[in-house]
Design a protein around this motif. Structure first.
Motif, PDB file in Angstrom:
ATOM      1  N   PHE A  92      -4.633  -8.386  -1.193  1.00  0.00           N
ATOM      2  CA  PHE A  92      -4.374  -9.106  -2.437  1.00  0.00           C
ATOM      3  C   PHE A  92      -3.552 -10.358  -2.168  1.00  0.00           C
ATOM      4  CE2 PHE A  92      -1.587  -9.961  -6.069  1.00  0.00           C
ATOM      5  CZ  PHE A  92      -2.542 -10.265  -7.019  1.00  0.00           C
ATOM      6  N   LYS A  93      -2.471 -10.208  -1.396  1.00  0.00           N
ATOM      7  CA  LYS A  93      -1.626 -11.372  -1.063  1.00  0.00           C
ATOM      8  C   LYS A  93      -2.414 -12.415  -0.273  1.00  0.00           C
ATOM      9  CE  LYS A  93       2.649 -10.935  -2.051  1.00  0.00           C
ATOM     10  NZ  LYS A  93       3.292 -11.768  -3.041  1.00  0.00           N
ATOM     11  N   TRP A  94      -3.216 -11.946   0.678  1.00  0.00           N
ATOM     12  CA  TRP A  94      -4.008 -12.858   1.494  1.00  0.00           C
ATOM     13  C   TRP A  94      -5.035 -13.586   0.632  1.00  0.00           C
ATOM     14  CZ3 TRP A  94      -7.874 -11.050   5.800  1.00  0.00           C
ATOM     15  CH2 TRP A  94      -8.234 -12.137   6.594  1.00  0.00           C
ATOM     16  N   PHE A  95      -5.710 -12.852  -0.257  1.00  0.00           N
ATOM     17  CA  PHE A  95      -6.707 -13.450  -1.144  1.00  0.00           C
ATOM     18  C   PHE A  95      -6.078 -14.497  -2.046  1.00  0.00           C
ATOM     19  CE2 PHE A  95      -9.282 -13.533  -5.027  1.00  0.00           C
ATOM     20  CZ  PHE A  95     -10.541 -13.762  -4.496  1.00  0.00           C
ATOM     21  N   MET A  96      -4.900 -14.204  -2.567  1.00  0.00           N
ATOM     22  CA  MET A  96      -4.239 -15.152  -3.470  1.00  0.00           C
ATOM     23  C   MET A  96      -3.685 -16.369  -2.731  1.00  0.00           C
ATOM     24  SD  MET A  96      -4.931 -13.794  -6.259  1.00  0.00           S
ATOM     25  CE  MET A  96      -4.014 -14.670  -7.479  1.00  0.00           C
ATOM     26  N   SER A  97      -3.437 -16.263  -1.438  1.00  0.00           N
ATOM     27  CA  SER A  97      -2.836 -17.379  -0.706  1.00  0.00           C
ATOM     28  C   SER A  97      -3.858 -18.395  -0.215  1.00  0.00           C
ATOM     29  CB  SER A  97      -2.032 -16.862   0.486  1.00  0.00           C
ATOM     30  OG  SER A  97      -2.893 -16.333   1.472  1.00  0.00           O
ATOM     31  N   VAL A  98      -5.110 -18.012  -0.098  1.00  0.00           N
ATOM     32  CA  VAL A  98      -6.125 -18.964   0.357  1.00  0.00           C
ATOM     33  C   VAL A  98      -6.611 -19.791  -0.826  1.00  0.00           C
ATOM     34  CG1 VAL A  98      -6.813 -17.598   2.343  1.00  0.00           C
ATOM     35  CG2 VAL A  98      -7.995 -17.274   0.186  1.00  0.00           C
ATOM     36  N   GLN A  99      -7.072 -21.009  -0.528  1.00  0.00           N
ATOM     37  CA  GLN A  99      -7.381 -21.948  -1.603  1.00  0.00           C
ATOM     38  C   GLN A  99      -8.876 -22.099  -1.887  1.00  0.00           C
ATOM     39  OE1 GLN A  99      -4.845 -23.035  -3.360  1.00  0.00           O
ATOM     40  NE2 GLN A  99      -3.495 -21.954  -1.949  1.00  0.00           N
ATOM     41  N   SER A 100      -9.669 -22.293  -0.871  1.00  0.00           N
ATOM     42  CA  SER A 100     -11.083 -22.601  -1.101  1.00  0.00           C
ATOM     43  C   SER A 100     -11.905 -21.343  -1.368  1.00  0.00           C
ATOM     44  CB  SER A 100     -11.656 -23.361   0.090  1.00  0.00           C
ATOM     45  OG  SER A 100     -11.820 -22.495   1.191  1.00  0.00           O
ATOM     46  N   ARG A 101     -13.071 -21.566  -1.962  1.00  0.00           N
ATOM     47  CA  ARG A 101     -13.972 -20.455  -2.257  1.00  0.00           C
ATOM     48  C   ARG A 101     -14.490 -19.821  -0.971  1.00  0.00           C
ATOM     49  NH1 ARG A 101     -17.881 -21.352  -7.352  1.00  0.00           N
ATOM     50  NH2 ARG A 101     -16.855 -19.609  -8.345  1.00  0.00           N
ATOM     51  N   LYS A 102     -14.729 -20.646   0.023  1.00  0.00           N
ATOM     52  CA  LYS A 102     -15.235 -20.140   1.293  1.00  0.00           C
ATOM     53  C   LYS A 102     -14.214 -19.204   1.945  1.00  0.00           C
ATOM     54  CE  LYS A 102     -16.912 -21.588   5.798  1.00  0.00           C
ATOM     55  NZ  LYS A 102     -17.150 -22.689   6.716  1.00  0.00           N
ATOM     56  N   LYS A 104     -11.833 -17.518   0.389  1.00  0.00           N
ATOM     57  CA  LYS A 104     -11.755 -16.302  -0.428  1.00  0.00           C
ATOM     58  C   LYS A 104     -12.926 -15.371  -0.129  1.00  0.00           C
ATOM     59  CE  LYS A 104      -9.047 -18.181  -4.241  1.00  0.00           C
ATOM     60  NZ  LYS A 104      -7.869 -17.368  -4.282  1.00  0.00           N
ATOM     61  N   LEU A 105     -14.118 -15.944   0.051  1.00  0.00           N
ATOM     62  CA  LEU A 105     -15.288 -15.140   0.387  1.00  0.00           C
ATOM     63  C   LEU A 105     -15.115 -14.475   1.755  1.00  0.00           C
ATOM     64  CD1 LEU A 105     -18.171 -14.229  -0.297  1.00  0.00           C
ATOM     65  CD2 LEU A 105     -18.967 -16.283   0.887  1.00  0.00           C
ATOM     66  N   LEU A 106     -14.582 -15.213   2.723  1.00  0.00           N
ATOM     67  CA  LEU A 106     -14.362 -14.638   4.048  1.00  0.00           C
ATOM     68  C   LEU A 106     -13.326 -13.518   4.017  1.00  0.00           C
ATOM     69  CD1 LEU A 106     -14.490 -17.852   6.266  1.00  0.00           C
ATOM     70  CD2 LEU A 106     -16.212 -16.046   6.085  1.00  0.00           C
ATOM     71  N   VAL A 107     -12.299 -13.683   3.183  1.00  0.00           N
ATOM     72  CA  VAL A 107     -11.302 -12.608   3.036  1.00  0.00           C
ATOM     73  C   VAL A 107     -11.973 -11.363   2.466  1.00  0.00           C
ATOM     74  CG1 VAL A 107      -9.249 -11.893   1.762  1.00  0.00           C
ATOM     75  CG2 VAL A 107      -9.306 -14.141   2.838  1.00  0.00           C
ATOM     76  N   LEU A 108     -12.788 -11.546   1.440  1.00  0.00           N
ATOM     77  CA  LEU A 108     -13.482 -10.399   0.846  1.00  0.00           C
ATOM     78  C   LEU A 108     -14.463  -9.763   1.833  1.00  0.00           C
ATOM     79  CD1 LEU A 108     -14.142 -11.625  -2.801  1.00  0.00           C
ATOM     80  CD2 LEU A 108     -12.476  -9.946  -2.014  1.00  0.00           C
ATOM     81  N   LEU A 109     -15.164 -10.581   2.608  1.00  0.00           N
ATOM     82  CA  LEU A 109     -16.096 -10.030   3.594  1.00  0.00           C
ATOM     83  C   LEU A 109     -15.374  -9.277   4.710  1.00  0.00           C
ATOM     84  CD1 LEU A 109     -18.772 -12.852   3.955  1.00  0.00           C
ATOM     85  CD2 LEU A 109     -19.025 -10.611   2.884  1.00  0.00           C
ATOM     86  N   SER A 110     -14.152  -9.678   5.002  1.00  0.00           N
ATOM     87  CA  SER A 110     -13.398  -8.966   6.045  1.00  0.00           C
ATOM     88  C   SER A 110     -12.989  -7.566   5.591  1.00  0.00           C
ATOM     89  CB  SER A 110     -12.178  -9.781   6.478  1.00  0.00           C
ATOM     90  OG  SER A 110     -11.190  -9.774   5.476  1.00  0.00           O
ATOM     91  N   LEU A 111     -13.081  -7.305   4.300  1.00  0.00           N
ATOM     92  CA  LEU A 111     -12.804  -5.955   3.800  1.00  0.00           C
ATOM     93  C   LEU A 111     -13.819  -4.940   4.322  1.00  0.00           C
ATOM     94  CD1 LEU A 111     -11.794  -6.453   0.073  1.00  0.00           C
ATOM     95  CD2 LEU A 111     -10.494  -5.233   1.802  1.00  0.00           C
ATOM     96  N   ILE A 112     -15.025  -5.376   4.612  1.00  0.00           N
ATOM     97  CA  ILE A 112     -16.081  -4.451   5.056  1.00  0.00           C
ATOM     98  C   ILE A 112     -15.725  -3.814   6.398  1.00  0.00           C
ATOM     99  CG2 ILE A 112     -18.512  -4.257   5.711  1.00  0.00           C
ATOM    100  CD1 ILE A 112     -19.042  -6.470   3.572  1.00  0.00           C
ATOM    101  N   PRO A 113     -15.437  -4.602   7.448  1.00  0.00           N
ATOM    102  CA  PRO A 113     -15.078  -3.930   8.707  1.00  0.00           C
ATOM    103  C   PRO A 113     -13.752  -3.186   8.636  1.00  0.00           C
ATOM    104  CG  PRO A 113     -14.948  -6.309   8.964  1.00  0.00           C
ATOM    105  CD  PRO A 113     -15.545  -6.042   7.619  1.00  0.00           C
ATOM    106  N   VAL A 114     -12.804  -3.700   7.874  1.00  0.00           N
ATOM    107  CA  VAL A 114     -11.515  -3.005   7.748  1.00  0.00           C
ATOM    108  C   VAL A 114     -11.707  -1.675   7.029  1.00  0.00           C
ATOM    109  CG1 VAL A 114      -9.247  -3.111   6.633  1.00  0.00           C
ATOM    110  CG2 VAL A 114     -10.098  -5.070   7.918  1.00  0.00           C
ATOM    111  N   GLY A 115     -12.524  -1.669   5.988  1.00  0.00           N
ATOM    112  CA  GLY A 115     -12.830  -0.414   5.297  1.00  0.00           C
ATOM    113  C   GLY A 115     -13.543   0.575   6.201  1.00  0.00           C
ATOM    114  N   ALA A 116     -14.460   0.072   7.019  1.00  0.00           N
ATOM    115  CA  ALA A 116     -15.173   0.942   7.958  1.00  0.00           C
ATOM    116  C   ALA A 116     -14.216   1.524   8.995  1.00  0.00           C
ATOM    117  CB  ALA A 116     -16.296   0.164   8.640  1.00  0.00           C
ATOM    118  N   ILE A 117     -13.314   0.711   9.512  1.00  0.00           N
ATOM    119  CA  ILE A 117     -12.324   1.200  10.482  1.00  0.00           C
ATOM    120  C   ILE A 117     -11.401   2.219   9.831  1.00  0.00           C
ATOM    121  CG2 ILE A 117     -10.330   0.517  11.876  1.00  0.00           C
ATOM    122  CD1 ILE A 117     -11.853  -2.144  12.388  1.00  0.00           C
TER     123      ILE A 117
END
Length: 133
Positions: A92-102, A104-117
């Motif tokens: 949440f903190k990381w998502f709120m600290s980034v500015q561009s849409r790209k 934010k999308l990369l932060v959300l996509l990084s949830l997939i491998p972290v969730g899998a791990i």
């Protein structure tokens, strides 16, 4: 203690994520590290007592598997539910600290491998220490 090598590796991964995080204050990191140290000590102590109690009994009775599996299930909650909350806070903190849409999308996509791990570590912990044939 070689029986707990996998546990210590998993614990090291968790603590690396906590200690190297920039969104948590130093005192929060210290509290989290102390929490995981206490939970680890209690887990190993009780697990060793359960193992020692049923050490020379063959075949291994059902009571051992019940106690061991129940204990590991309980510790899984103490290890992984707080970790899930910490990871969600960090994201949440990381998502709120980034500015561009790209970004934010990369932060959300990084949830997939972290969730899998996260799910993999939870499964491996339960399988390695709480397996019941």
């Amino acid at each position: 203690m070689h029986h707990y090598t996998g546990f210590f590796i998993m614990l090291a991964l968790i603590l690396i994520v906590i200690i190297l995080n920039r969104y948590l204050y130093i005192w929060v990191k210290a509290v989290i590290v102390a929490y995981y140290a206490v939970v680890s000590y209690v887990f190993i102590t009780v697990k060793n007592k359960i193992d020692h109690h049923y050490e020379d009994i063959r075949p291994v009775p059902t009571a051992y598997w019940d106690k061991n599996s129940g204990w590991v299930d309980k510790i899984t909650g103490f290890l992984f539910w707080p970790l899930l909350g910490i990871l969600l806070f960090i994201y949440f903190k990381w998502f709120m600290s980034v500015q561009s849409r790209k970004e934010k999308l990369l932060v959300l996509l990084s949830l997939i491998p972290v969730g899998a791990i996260f799910l993999f570590l939870t499964f491996i912990f339960n399988f390695a220490y709480g397996y019941r044939p």
